[in-house]
Design a protein around this motif. Structure first.
Motif, PDB file in Angstrom:
ATOM      1  N   LYS A  39      12.759  18.206   6.533  1.00  0.00           N
ATOM      2  CA  LYS A  39      13.908  18.867   6.174  1.00  0.00           C
ATOM      3  C   LYS A  39      13.583  19.289   4.532  1.00  0.00           C
ATOM      4  CE  LYS A  39      16.827  15.440   8.558  1.00  0.00           C
ATOM      5  NZ  LYS A  39      17.665  14.218   8.399  1.00  0.00           N
ATOM      6  N   PRO A  40      14.194  19.937   4.010  1.00  0.00           N
ATOM      7  CA  PRO A  40      13.845  20.253   2.545  1.00  0.00           C
ATOM      8  C   PRO A  40      13.847  19.051   1.565  1.00  0.00           C
ATOM      9  CG  PRO A  40      15.507  22.000   3.328  1.00  0.00           C
ATOM     10  CD  PRO A  40      15.296  21.021   4.589  1.00  0.00           C
ATOM     11  N   GLU A  41      14.506  18.343   1.999  1.00  0.00           N
ATOM     12  CA  GLU A  41      14.686  17.029   1.130  1.00  0.00           C
ATOM     13  C   GLU A  41      13.508  16.049   1.203  1.00  0.00           C
ATOM     14  OE1 GLU A  41      17.205  18.298   3.123  1.00  0.00           O
ATOM     15  OE2 GLU A  41      18.070  16.207   4.007  1.00  0.00           O
ATOM     16  N   ASP A  42      12.513  16.631   2.335  1.00  0.00           N
ATOM     17  CA  ASP A  42      11.318  15.652   2.402  1.00  0.00           C
ATOM     18  C   ASP A  42      10.210  16.294   1.337  1.00  0.00           C
ATOM     19  OD1 ASP A  42      12.067  15.998   5.912  1.00  0.00           O
ATOM     20  OD2 ASP A  42      12.203  14.020   4.477  1.00  0.00           O
ATOM     21  N   THR A  43      10.612  17.382   0.773  1.00  0.00           N
ATOM     22  CA  THR A  43       9.752  17.929  -0.173  1.00  0.00           C
ATOM     23  C   THR A  43       9.124  17.066  -1.269  1.00  0.00           C
ATOM     24  OG1 THR A  43      10.334  20.171   0.004  1.00  0.00           O
ATOM     25  CG2 THR A  43       9.346  19.905  -1.984  1.00  0.00           C
ATOM     26  N   ALA A  44       8.019  16.681  -1.399  1.00  0.00           N
ATOM     27  CA  ALA A  44       7.469  15.610  -2.483  1.00  0.00           C
ATOM     28  C   ALA A  44       5.941  15.727  -2.485  1.00  0.00           C
ATOM     29  CB  ALA A  44       8.029  14.368  -1.964  1.00  0.00           C
ATOM     30  N   VAL A  45       5.320  14.839  -3.493  1.00  0.00           N
ATOM     31  CA  VAL A  45       4.023  14.497  -3.242  1.00  0.00           C
ATOM     32  C   VAL A  45       3.900  13.340  -2.553  1.00  0.00           C
ATOM     33  CG1 VAL A  45       1.813  13.974  -4.590  1.00  0.00           C
ATOM     34  CG2 VAL A  45       3.512  15.715  -5.489  1.00  0.00           C
ATOM     35  N   TYR A  46       3.049  13.226  -1.293  1.00  0.00           N
ATOM     36  CA  TYR A  46       2.779  12.118  -0.512  1.00  0.00           C
ATOM     37  C   TYR A  46       1.615  11.286  -1.140  1.00  0.00           C
ATOM     38  CZ  TYR A  46       6.931  13.543   2.340  1.00  0.00           C
ATOM     39  OH  TYR A  46       8.284  13.650   2.563  1.00  0.00           O
ATOM     40  N   TYR A  47       2.100   9.867  -1.186  1.00  0.00           N
ATOM     41  CA  TYR A  47       0.846   9.062  -1.594  1.00  0.00           C
ATOM     42  C   TYR A  47       0.439   8.113  -0.499  1.00  0.00           C
ATOM     43  CZ  TYR A  47       1.739  11.073  -6.243  1.00  0.00           C
ATOM     44  OH  TYR A  47       1.898  11.780  -7.292  1.00  0.00           O
ATOM     45  N   CYS A  48      -0.509   7.691  -0.069  1.00  0.00           N
ATOM     46  CA  CYS A  48      -1.226   6.756   0.681  1.00  0.00           C
ATOM     47  C   CYS A  48      -1.368   5.489  -0.191  1.00  0.00           C
ATOM     48  CB  CYS A  48      -2.470   7.123   1.393  1.00  0.00           C
ATOM     49  SG  CYS A  48      -3.417   6.051   2.302  1.00  0.00           S
ATOM     50  N   ALA A  49      -1.184   4.290   0.085  1.00  0.00           N
ATOM     51  CA  ALA A  49      -1.472   3.188  -0.646  1.00  0.00           C
ATOM     52  C   ALA A  49      -2.046   1.987   0.144  1.00  0.00           C
ATOM     53  CB  ALA A  49      -0.242   2.621  -1.558  1.00  0.00           C
ATOM     54  N   ALA A  50      -2.708   1.096  -0.354  1.00  0.00           N
ATOM     55  CA  ALA A  50      -3.262  -0.085   0.342  1.00  0.00           C
ATOM     56  C   ALA A  50      -2.815  -1.392  -0.281  1.00  0.00           C
ATOM     57  CB  ALA A  50      -4.733  -0.237   0.335  1.00  0.00           C
ATOM     58  N   ASN A  51      -2.433  -2.385   0.610  1.00  0.00           N
ATOM     59  CA  ASN A  51      -1.840  -3.543   0.043  1.00  0.00           C
ATOM     60  C   ASN A  51      -2.589  -4.837   0.561  1.00  0.00           C
ATOM     61  OD1 ASN A  51       0.085  -5.741  -0.420  1.00  0.00           O
ATOM     62  ND2 ASN A  51       1.902  -4.845   0.875  1.00  0.00           N
ATOM     63  N   ARG A  52      -2.896  -5.543  -0.188  1.00  0.00           N
ATOM     64  CA  ARG A  52      -3.609  -6.773   0.148  1.00  0.00           C
ATOM     65  C   ARG A  52      -2.830  -7.797   0.664  1.00  0.00           C
ATOM     66  NH1 ARG A  52      -7.742  -7.419  -4.772  1.00  0.00           N
ATOM     67  NH2 ARG A  52      -5.739  -6.835  -5.693  1.00  0.00           N
ATOM     68  N   GLY A  53      -1.559  -7.883   0.187  1.00  0.00           N
ATOM     69  CA  GLY A  53      -0.371  -8.819   0.512  1.00  0.00           C
ATOM     70  C   GLY A  53       0.156  -8.707   1.795  1.00  0.00           C
ATOM     71  N   GLY A  54       1.727  -9.113   1.521  1.00  0.00           N
ATOM     72  CA  GLY A  54       2.393  -9.063   2.835  1.00  0.00           C
ATOM     73  C   GLY A  54       3.096  -7.661   2.920  1.00  0.00           C
ATOM     74  N   ASN A  55       3.856  -7.667   4.074  1.00  0.00           N
ATOM     75  CA  ASN A  55       4.520  -6.157   4.239  1.00  0.00           C
ATOM     76  C   ASN A  55       5.603  -6.049   2.882  1.00  0.00           C
ATOM     77  OD1 ASN A  55       3.524  -5.899   6.759  1.00  0.00           O
ATOM     78  ND2 ASN A  55       4.631  -7.340   7.712  1.00  0.00           N
ATOM     79  N   SER A  56       5.369  -4.904   2.596  1.00  0.00           N
ATOM     80  CA  SER A  56       6.290  -4.440   1.233  1.00  0.00           C
ATOM     81  C   SER A  56       6.667  -3.063   1.512  1.00  0.00           C
ATOM     82  CB  SER A  56       5.514  -4.988   0.168  1.00  0.00           C
ATOM     83  OG  SER A  56       6.194  -4.455  -0.978  1.00  0.00           O
TER      84      SER A  56
END
Length: 123
Positions: free
Chosen positions: A87-104
Protein backbone atom coordinates in the motif's frame (compact mmCIF):
# COMPACT_ATOMS: atom_id res chain seq x y z
CA UNK A 1 30.17 -7.12 15.99
CA UNK A 2 27.50 -7.74 13.35
CA UNK A 3 27.27 -5.88 10.07
CA UNK A 4 23.91 -5.78 8.31
CA UNK A 5 23.26 -4.87 4.68
CA UNK A 6 19.75 -4.55 3.30
CA UNK A 7 18.78 -4.97 -0.34
CA UNK A 8 15.68 -5.44 -2.47
CA UNK A 9 13.98 -2.09 -2.07
CA UNK A 10 12.55 -0.16 -4.98
CA UNK A 11 9.49 1.37 -6.59
CA UNK A 12 6.35 -0.74 -6.91
CA UNK A 13 2.70 -0.08 -7.64
CA UNK A 14 0.05 -0.54 -4.99
CA UNK A 15 -0.92 -4.18 -4.75
CA UNK A 16 2.51 -5.34 -5.81
CA UNK A 17 5.19 -7.27 -3.97
CA UNK A 18 8.81 -6.89 -2.96
CA UNK A 19 11.21 -9.09 -1.07
CA UNK A 20 13.82 -7.45 1.10
CA UNK A 21 16.95 -9.26 2.15
CA UNK A 22 19.38 -8.52 4.94
CA UNK A 23 22.76 -10.17 4.70
CA UNK A 24 24.90 -10.35 7.81
CA UNK A 25 28.54 -10.82 8.64
CA UNK A 26 29.97 -12.92 11.41
CA UNK A 27 29.44 -16.46 12.59
CA UNK A 28 26.96 -15.63 15.35
CA UNK A 29 23.91 -14.86 13.22
CA UNK A 30 21.85 -17.65 14.75
CA UNK A 31 22.32 -16.19 18.24
CA UNK A 32 20.46 -13.00 17.33
CA UNK A 33 16.79 -12.33 17.12
CA UNK A 34 16.24 -10.33 13.94
CA UNK A 35 13.80 -7.56 13.17
CA UNK A 36 12.63 -5.25 10.43
CA UNK A 37 11.68 -1.66 11.11
CA UNK A 38 10.67 1.20 8.85
CA UNK A 39 10.75 4.96 8.92
CA UNK A 40 8.64 7.23 6.76
CA UNK A 41 9.55 10.89 6.23
CA UNK A 42 8.69 12.96 9.28
CA UNK A 43 7.78 9.91 11.35
CA UNK A 44 9.50 7.85 14.00
CA UNK A 45 11.03 4.49 13.22
CA UNK A 46 8.44 1.77 13.77
CA UNK A 47 8.44 -1.97 14.24
CA UNK A 48 7.42 -4.13 11.29
CA UNK A 49 8.33 -7.73 12.09
CA UNK A 50 10.68 -9.89 14.15
CA UNK A 51 11.77 -13.49 14.14
CA UNK A 52 13.25 -15.73 16.81
CA UNK A 53 16.74 -17.21 16.67
CA UNK A 54 15.57 -20.51 15.23
CA UNK A 55 12.96 -18.96 12.97
CA UNK A 56 10.21 -20.82 14.75
CA UNK A 57 8.41 -17.73 16.03
CA UNK A 58 7.41 -14.61 14.13
CA UNK A 59 5.92 -11.33 15.28
CA UNK A 60 4.24 -8.63 13.24
CA UNK A 61 2.88 -5.15 13.56
CA UNK A 62 -0.87 -5.08 13.12
CA UNK A 63 -0.48 -2.85 10.07
CA UNK A 64 1.37 -5.55 8.11
CA UNK A 65 -0.08 -8.75 9.55
CA UNK A 66 -1.32 -11.03 6.79
CA UNK A 67 0.62 -9.15 4.11
CA UNK A 68 4.27 -9.39 5.18
CA UNK A 69 6.28 -12.48 6.09
CA UNK A 70 9.63 -12.54 7.87
CA UNK A 71 11.94 -15.52 7.50
CA UNK A 72 15.59 -16.38 8.03
CA UNK A 73 18.24 -18.73 6.72
CA UNK A 74 20.76 -19.51 9.46
CA UNK A 75 23.07 -21.24 7.00
CA UNK A 76 23.29 -18.31 4.60
CA UNK A 77 23.02 -15.72 7.40
CA UNK A 78 20.18 -13.88 5.70
CA UNK A 79 16.86 -12.58 6.94
CA UNK A 80 14.06 -11.80 4.51
CA UNK A 81 10.93 -9.70 4.50
CA UNK A 82 8.40 -10.74 1.88
CA UNK A 83 5.97 -7.88 1.32
CA UNK A 84 2.73 -8.53 -0.55
CA UNK A 85 -0.34 -6.39 -1.25
CA UNK A 86 1.74 -3.27 -0.76
CA UNK A 87 0.00 0.00 0.00
CA UNK A 88 1.19 3.60 -0.43
CA UNK A 89 1.36 3.88 3.36
CA UNK A 90 4.07 1.19 3.34
CA UNK A 91 6.42 3.71 1.71
CA UNK A 92 9.44 4.12 3.99
CA UNK A 93 13.08 3.30 4.48
CA UNK A 94 13.23 -0.27 5.77
CA UNK A 95 15.90 -1.27 8.27
CA UNK A 96 17.16 -4.64 9.37
CA UNK A 97 18.26 -4.99 13.00
CA UNK A 98 19.79 -7.59 15.29
CA UNK A 99 18.87 -8.12 18.93
CA UNK A 100 20.93 -10.12 21.42
CA UNK A 101 18.20 -10.05 24.04
CA UNK A 102 14.60 -11.13 24.19
CA UNK A 103 11.82 -10.67 21.69
CA UNK A 104 11.13 -7.00 21.25
CA UNK A 105 9.33 -4.49 19.06
CA UNK A 106 11.28 -1.57 20.49
CA UNK A 107 14.00 0.25 18.60
CA UNK A 108 16.18 0.67 21.71
CA UNK A 109 16.35 -3.08 22.30
CA UNK A 110 18.19 -3.73 19.05
CA UNK A 111 21.98 -3.69 19.06
CA UNK A 112 22.95 -3.53 15.39
CA UNK A 113 21.35 -1.82 12.41
CA UNK A 114 21.74 -1.78 8.66
CA UNK A 115 21.83 1.36 6.55
CA UNK A 116 18.31 0.90 5.22
CA UNK A 117 16.69 0.37 1.84
CA UNK A 118 14.02 2.60 0.31
CA UNK A 119 10.61 1.15 -0.53
CA UNK A 120 8.23 3.37 -2.47
CA UNK A 121 4.69 2.28 -3.26
CA UNK A 122 2.83 4.34 -5.84
CA UNK A 123 -0.94 4.61 -5.92
Amino acid sequence: QVQLVESGGGLVQAGGSLRLACTTSGRTFSTYRMGWFRQAPGKEREFVAAISRSGGSEYYADSVKGRFTISRDNVKNIVYLQMNSLKPEDTAVYYCAANRGGNSAYVHDYDYWGQGTQVTVSS
